[in-house]
Motif scaffolding. Structure first.
Motif, PDB file in Angstrom:
ATOM      1  N   LEU A  69       0.828  -1.207   0.000  1.00  9.56           N
ATOM      2  CA  LEU A  69       0.000   0.000   0.000  1.00  9.56           C
ATOM      3  C   LEU A  69       0.862   1.256   0.000  1.00  9.56           C
ATOM      4  O   LEU A  69       0.611   2.198  -0.749  1.00  9.56           O
ATOM      5  CB  LEU A  69      -0.915  -0.003   1.242  1.00  9.56           C
ATOM      6  N   SER A  70       1.946   1.247   0.828  1.00  7.60           N
ATOM      7  CA  SER A  70       2.707   2.496   0.969  1.00  7.60           C
ATOM      8  C   SER A  70       3.540   2.800  -0.278  1.00  7.60           C
ATOM      9  O   SER A  70       3.726   3.944  -0.647  1.00  7.60           O
ATOM     10  CB  SER A  70       3.564   2.461   2.236  1.00  7.60           C
ATOM     11  N   VAL A  71       4.038   1.747  -0.948  1.00  6.84           N
ATOM     12  CA  VAL A  71       4.787   1.986  -2.195  1.00  6.84           C
ATOM     13  C   VAL A  71       3.840   2.545  -3.257  1.00  6.84           C
ATOM     14  O   VAL A  71       4.146   3.528  -3.937  1.00  6.84           O
ATOM     15  CB  VAL A  71       5.452   0.676  -2.695  1.00  6.84           C
ATOM     16  N   GLN A  72       2.671   1.925  -3.339  1.00 12.06           N
ATOM     17  CA  GLN A  72       1.682   2.382  -4.317  1.00 12.06           C
ATOM     18  C   GLN A  72       1.273   3.832  -4.018  1.00 12.06           C
ATOM     19  O   GLN A  72       1.173   4.658  -4.921  1.00 12.06           O
ATOM     20  CB  GLN A  72       0.454   1.467  -4.239  1.00 12.06           C
ATOM     21  N   ARG A  73       1.082   4.114  -2.725  1.00 16.53           N
ATOM     22  CA  ARG A  73       0.683   5.482  -2.355  1.00 16.53           C
ATOM     23  C   ARG A  73       1.760   6.490  -2.742  1.00 16.53           C
ATOM     24  O   ARG A  73       1.469   7.560  -3.259  1.00 16.53           O
ATOM     25  CB  ARG A  73       0.390   5.555  -0.857  1.00 16.53           C
ATOM     26  N   CYS A  98      -4.014   8.498  -2.461  1.00 20.49           N
ATOM     27  CA  CYS A  98      -2.871   9.147  -1.811  1.00 20.49           C
ATOM     28  C   CYS A  98      -3.103   9.347  -0.316  1.00 20.49           C
ATOM     29  O   CYS A  98      -2.193   9.763   0.401  1.00 20.49           O
ATOM     30  CB  CYS A  98      -2.615  10.525  -2.436  1.00 20.49           C
ATOM     31  N   LEU A  99      -4.317   9.052   0.145  1.00 24.76           N
ATOM     32  CA  LEU A  99      -4.678   9.408   1.522  1.00 24.76           C
ATOM     33  C   LEU A  99      -4.041   8.498   2.567  1.00 24.76           C
ATOM     34  O   LEU A  99      -3.809   7.317   2.325  1.00 24.76           O
ATOM     35  CB  LEU A  99      -6.201   9.345   1.681  1.00 24.76           C
ATOM     36  N   PHE A 100      -3.779   9.084   3.728  1.00 21.77           N
ATOM     37  CA  PHE A 100      -3.394   8.316   4.914  1.00 21.77           C
ATOM     38  C   PHE A 100      -4.644   8.227   5.787  1.00 21.77           C
ATOM     39  O   PHE A 100      -5.090   9.239   6.344  1.00 21.77           O
ATOM     40  CB  PHE A 100      -2.270   9.033   5.682  1.00 21.77           C
ATOM     41  N   LEU A 101      -5.201   7.011   5.880  1.00 25.10           N
ATOM     42  CA  LEU A 101      -6.452   6.824   6.615  1.00 25.10           C
ATOM     43  C   LEU A 101      -6.246   5.807   7.728  1.00 25.10           C
ATOM     44  O   LEU A 101      -5.416   4.903   7.597  1.00 25.10           O
ATOM     45  CB  LEU A 101      -7.543   6.289   5.676  1.00 25.10           C
TER      46      LEU A 101
END
Lengths: 237, 237
Positions: free
Chosen positions: A3-7, A98-101
Motif C-alpha cells: 500500500l505504501s509503495v503504491q501510495r 494518496c490518503l493516509f487513513l
C-alpha cells in the motif's frame, strides 16, 4: 506492491497533476492525512486552505465577470466551491489513493468519501502556501478551477443540472426526482457509478454513468431536464 | 470647510493609519463608496476583501495558536471577524468621515452605521490588493488585527464580555441583561455613547461610555459580569 509503495507513486503523480512539486513533501503528507490516521492530521491545514480557495475563486469570478453584482458573484462561488466540486476534483486527481487513513476508514471506503476528499483538497492548498507562498497556492487553485469557471453557463446563473431539474419540476407542480445507484463497478480508485434518475408518476427514467456518483447524477439530471422541458407543460393553479 | 475638502483630508489621514499609501487613490475612493452614492460602489470589492480578511486572520490564528484544533480556530475567528469588530476598527480609523454616501444615508447617519463601516473596511482590503498585491493587503489586515489577537483571553475562548455575562446569568438561571443608551454626545465623527447595563430583578445597574455603542456595551457588561461572578450563587434546579 505494498500500500505504501503504491501510495508514494500516486503522490508523485498527484504533484505532477497539481503543477507543483513540494520541497517539504511531509507537508503534502500531512495534508493527505485524515484524523482517523492520527493526531498529526490535515484538519488545521484545511482551515487555512478553505480561505485560500474562497479568495482565489472570488478573485477569478470578479475578474471574469466585471458586470456581476456581489450577490451574483457569491451565488456563483457557492455553486463552485463546495464539497461536491472539491470531491470531483479530488477524484480526477486520484487523491483517494494518496490518503493516509485509519484502518476503520480504509475498510469502510473512506478514500472515496466526498467529505474526506474535499478536506484533503483544501488542506493541500494550505500546504502549498506554507511550502512556497500564497501566490503559488493561488496558482494551483487557479489551474484546477479555470475550466470550471470558463464553462459556467450564465443562462442558468451557474446552477447545476440537478438544481435546474428540481426547479423545472417545482414550476410545473410535479413531484421531485429520485436518484438511485443501479450499479457500481471497477477498482477502488477507478470506480464507475451507474445512476438512475426516476421522475415517478411521469413514467420517465434515464440512466447515466461516471467516475463519481455526483457526476453521474448530474448527467442523468441533464437528460431528465431535457425531457421535462420538452414534454411537460406548466399547470396553472 | 466643504464636505469634500474635509473628506479628502480625512482620506489622507486614513492612509497614514492604514500604513498604506494608494498609487491609484480612485481605488480607495471606490472602496469608500456606499451603493447609495451611485452605481460605482464598493460592493464587488467587499466580496474580495471579505476573503482576504478571512484568510489573513485564519493564518494569524494558525501561527499564534499551534495547539488549537480547527474548531477552536474557527470559533476564535468568528469572534474576531464580524461586523461589530470591523465597525469598531473603522471607528478607530475614522472611516465614517471618509465615506461617499447618498444624501439619504448621509442624513440618516449612515456614516456611523456598523454594516456600512464594516463593508467599507473589507472593500479597502481588496482595494489594497488591487493597487499593490495580495501580500500588501495581508500586511494591512495584520497591522489592524495583531493587537486584538495578542489580547485574546484564552480562558474565555475568545468570548466577549456580553457573551460571558449572558452565559453567567443563564448558568445561574437569572434573567438576561438589558442595555440602553442613556446619553450620546459630541460631534458626528467623535460621538460618545453612555450605556447602562441593567440586571433587572438583581437590582444592579452600571454605566460605561465609549466612542462606539458596542464598546460601551462591552465595558458595561464587563463590570456587570464582575458583579455577577462575585455576588450571585448558582441555583440548582
Amino acid at each position: 506492491m505494498s500500500l505504501s509503495v503504491q501510495r508514494n507513486q500516486e503522490i508523485e503523480r498527484l504533484q505532477k497533476k497539481l503543477g507543483y512539486r513540494f520541497k517539504r513533501v511531509e507537508l503534502l503528507h500531512k495534508a493527505l492525512t485524515h484524523r482517523s490516521y492520527g493526531a498529526k492530521n490535515n484538519e488545521r491545514l484545511e482551515f487555512i486552505g478553505d480561505s485560500i480557495l474562497n479568495y482565489t475563486v472570488a478573485k477569478m469570478l470578479f475578474l471574469t465577470f466585471p458586470d456581476m453584482t456581489e450577490g451574483e458573484l457569491s451565488r456563483l462561488r457557492a455553486n463552485l466551491v463546495n464539497q461536491d466540486t472539491l470531491a470531483d476534483i479530488a477524484t480526477e486527481l486520484n487523491v483517494g489513493d494518496c490518503l493516509f487513513l485509519g484502518v476503520g476508514e480504509l475498510k469502510s471506503g473512506g478514500f472515496r468519501r466526498p467529505s474526506i476528499l474535499a478536506d484533503a483538497m483544501e488542506a493541500m492548498f494550505a500546504a502549498v502556501s506554507f511550502d512556497a507562498n500564497f501566490d503559488e497556492a493561488e496558482h494551483v487553485v487557479t489551474l484546477l478551477f479555470q475550466n470550471r469557471i470558463r464553462n459556467i453557463d450564465l443562462r442558468n446563473h451557474g446552477k447545476d443540472a440537478k438544481t435546474l431539474l428540481q426547479e423545472a419540476l417545482q414550476a410545473r407542480r410535479l413531484p421531485l426526482p429520485k436518484y438511485r445507484i443501479e450499479d457500481q463497478f471497477g477498482e477502488a480508485h477507478e470506480q464507475t457509478f451507474v445512476i438512475v434518475c426516476d421522475l415517478g408518476e411521469l413514467g420517465f427514467q434515464c440512466k447515466a454513468q461516471a467516475h463519481s456518483r455526483r457526476l453521474a447524477e448530474q448527467a442523468a439530471a441533464k437528460e431528465a431536464l431535457n425531457y421535462v422541458e420538452k414534454k411537460c407543460s406548466f399547470k396553472r393553479p
